[in-house]
Structures are given as C-alpha cells and as structure tokens.
Write a protein that holds these residues in place. Sequence first.
Motif, short mmCIF file in Angstrom:
data_model
loop_
_atom_site.label_atom_id
_atom_site.label_comp_id
_atom_site.label_asym_id
_atom_site.label_seq_id
_atom_site.Cartn_x
_atom_site.Cartn_y
_atom_site.Cartn_z
N GLU A 316 0.85 -1.18 0.00
CA GLU A 316 0.00 0.00 0.00
C GLU A 316 0.89 1.23 0.00
O GLU A 316 1.84 1.32 0.79
N ILE A 317 0.58 2.17 -0.88
CA ILE A 317 1.36 3.40 -0.97
C ILE A 317 0.52 4.53 -0.37
O ILE A 317 -0.61 4.78 -0.81
N GLN A 331 3.99 -3.19 3.32
CA GLN A 331 3.39 -4.47 2.95
C GLN A 331 2.16 -4.71 3.82
O GLN A 331 2.16 -4.38 5.01
N ILE A 332 1.13 -5.29 3.23
CA ILE A 332 -0.14 -5.45 3.94
C ILE A 332 -0.63 -6.89 3.95
O ILE A 332 -1.82 -7.16 4.10
N GLN A 333 0.30 -7.84 3.81
CA GLN A 333 -0.10 -9.25 3.83
C GLN A 333 -0.20 -9.72 5.28
O GLN A 333 0.80 -9.84 5.97
N ARG A 334 -1.41 -10.01 5.71
CA ARG A 334 -1.65 -10.47 7.08
C ARG A 334 -1.71 -11.99 7.15
O ARG A 334 -1.73 -12.54 8.26
N SER A 335 -1.78 -12.66 6.03
CA SER A 335 -1.81 -14.12 6.04
C SER A 335 -0.40 -14.64 6.32
O SER A 335 0.54 -13.87 6.50
N TRP A 336 -0.27 -15.97 6.34
CA TRP A 336 1.04 -16.56 6.66
C TRP A 336 1.77 -16.94 5.38
O TRP A 336 1.20 -17.56 4.49
#
Length: 477
Positions: A316-317, A331-336
């Motif tokens: 996300e910018i 970075q916005i990855q909340r998964s594993w």
Amino acid sequence: MSTAPSTSPDSGSAPTGGAPSDEAPQPDAAPAPARPRTWAPLRPLVLRLHFYAGVLVAPFLLVAAVTGFLYAASFPAEKVVYAHELTVPVGDAKLPISDQVAAARKAHPEGAVAAVRPSPEDDATTRVMLSGVEGVNEEYTLAVFVDPYTAEVRGSLEQYGSTGALPLRTWIDEFHRDLRLGETGRLYSELAASWLWVIALGGLVLWFSRRRARRKLRGTSGRRRTLGLHGTVGAWAAAGFLFLSATGLTWSQYTGANIDELRTSLGGATPSISASAGGDHSGHGASAAAGDAAHGVGLDKVLAAARAKGLGDPVEIVPPADAESTYVVKQIQRSWPTKGDSVAVDPATGEVTDELRFADYPVLAKLTRWGIDLHTGVLFGLVSQIALMLLALSLILLIVWGYRMWWQRGRGSAFGRPLPRGAWQQVPPQILVPLAVAAAVVGYFVPLLGITLLAFLAVDIVLGEIAHRRGRAEASR
C-alpha cells in the motif's frame, strides 16, 4: 462445560470401599488415613459461578458467536459478491501505477487520495482509496477499482480498516464489534470477551473433575446426555474460547487500554516508521492537499524504490500528508507468512529515508499482530476462517445445551431452581483468600469482569438476606 450437578446415581465421588472380600479382616491393621480432598469444597463454588455466569452472559455470547460466524464466512462471500470489482481478465502488461490512479481520479475527482494498493495478483484490480468524499463516513474511504491492464474503472465501494473490508464484511464486523451502536455498543463485546474465558475455564475444571464413567454418552438420555454433550464439546473447544477471549480483549475499550499500557511498559509496543522527510520540501506539498497522489517524483519511482528494498506484493502506498512528510510504502499481507515491512521514500529525490522490518518488531508486538489476525480469520486464510466458524457453532450449541439442562433440571415444566447459596462458606480460608485476591486483581485489570462480578455478588447477598429474614419471620409465627 456443565452448568448444574448431575442427578444420576453415579454423580457422587468414587466409593471408598472395594468389592467384598473372602479374606478375614485383620484386627491389628490400622485403617489408612483418608487423603484430603481440596477439590471437594471448591466444586460447588465453581459450579455456581459457571452456572450464573453462563445464564446471565450467554445472551451476549450468543450474539458474539452468531455475528462471529457470519464475519468468518464473509471473507469468501465477499469475493463472490464483489467479483466484478475485485477481479479482471489477465492482460499482457500492467500499466504504470500513475496511469491507473489518473484514471481513478478522472472518474472520481472528489476527495483526496489516501492510499493506493497496486494489483497484487495477475487477475486482481488496483485499489485507489479516496478520503474526504461527501456521503462517506470519515472513518471509511471510497475504494475505486481499476483494471491494471486497461485503466478501466470497474466500480467503487466504501472500504473500512486495514484488511480492506468492503460493505458486506464491514456491516457484519460493526455488528459483531459494537452492535452498530458506536462506542457504547462496544461494551457488549467486551463483556462477552471478559467472561468467556472464566466460563470456559470453569467448565473445563468441572469436566475434568467428573469420573471417566460419567463422561460416556452412549446409552444415556435426557439431562445426562445433554450434560455429556455440553461437557465434551466444551472441553474440546475450551482452548479456542480462551484464545478468542484473550485476543478479543486486546483491542477492547477498557481492558484493551490496560493491555496497551502493559505492553508499552514491557517494551512491546508496535513500532512505527518515521514519515518526516526533513530538508526543504516546500514545493512538493501542495499537490497532496489537492488530493493528487502524483507528488514529487511520483508513484512509479516511489514504488520502484520500495521494490528495490525487497517489498513484494501486496503493498500500500500512502502519499505524503503535508510538505514535510514522505511517501510510506508498506506491505499489507496479514496471512502466513506475514509481510509487514515498510519504507519511507523522500518525495523530492525518490530515496528511501527510513526502513522498518517486521522481523525487528518486539516479540509482544508480533504476538499481538498474529493474535488479532488469527482472531479475525486473516492469518491462515480459509483454514482459520473455517476453524472460527466451527468455534462459533460450538459456542452456539453449548449455550443451547446449557439452557436446555437448566430446563431439564426443572423436569421439563419450568427452569430449575438456581444452585444453592453459601458455596463459598465451605471453601477453606487458605484457598478462599488467595482466590479472592486473584479475583480482585483480575477484576481491576479487566474492569467489566470485575464490575459485573461485584454486581452478581451484591444481588446474591441481597437475595440471600431477604430469604433469610423471610424464613425467620415464618419460623416465628
């Protein structure tokens, strides 16, 4: 997790004597001293607490369980309902981010660009989030979905939170969190989370205290079978309930503030990246106020700088907030595995001025992040969402079985009488005093638990005194 004592013949303790023996008794043999049973005086107290807490808090838990089930199911549902906005046919090459944002701004010139989420997958759209849009709640943004290959705007939807929840999931989330009543409504969910772990632990203790023979379901019927189902399912799900309670309290209104304070004192606060550009950037801040993300060197060079530092999708910018601020790419990855790195990029030079790696987060900050993400069904994706739905379903069944046992104890014509008072008087002082101190400490740290527990005790004492005086009056006639 049982809510009432069993009325079956084998509900008592194991017999102390053995089977009849043909061997003659030995007159000189002294009887073996009986082992002290610390649990015996505690069980009625735990049973009474489990019963009353279950009966009185169950409605709040039921709402939390139903809405929690729906929230976990809303993740896959969202992909179906909003498929047109979320997905596109795969093309040959993606256009520059600046061109995609320009297309979104042409279709929606209102508000200001709050953030941009470039297409993270080949068949995914780019999201351009606009803030300050008339008619959109100030806590939300208007997400404009753009085809990364053609710059076609495929629609716009209100979006909420860091997970990018769209209207369906947002509505269910708000109902689960606060019954859509705002800050006042949050008290319901905090009350449910405050008591869930107490009820779960009490039920687990009661289940393990029962003899193995009483846990059998085959061949049983009526209240005993309901008790067996209630206890067995509750025991298997107890660990999940404890986790949901702990993580739910993490971002609650009052207990959450205490947890944040404790984390900070232990050096476990979540760090943040520095978005201060420094130097003279007076010529680069006006465009941000006008809502144009093409600020300074522009989005394409900013994204390239973040890629050079190893920030892979999804990212996300966030444009500079003012003339003295930088772009922030995170970075916005909340998964594993979790991707939570972020960098600050100078809008004048396109150089990275600060870096923050998720690997460098304090342990408590990482655990908090993972706990919340697992609670919301994000960390392991569909697997955790299914697990959460099963937990919610088990809690619904436990509540139904609990009320059914109460009804069956009244022999099917009315709810049974409450468990008798005075259980605490049977507990030895050396056990009762530490328990009272522990309850006071926990009640102070978890305010809604402490306040309602005091209210339960006050009402119970008043009712007991009324019954006592009524009994004395009748006896004196």
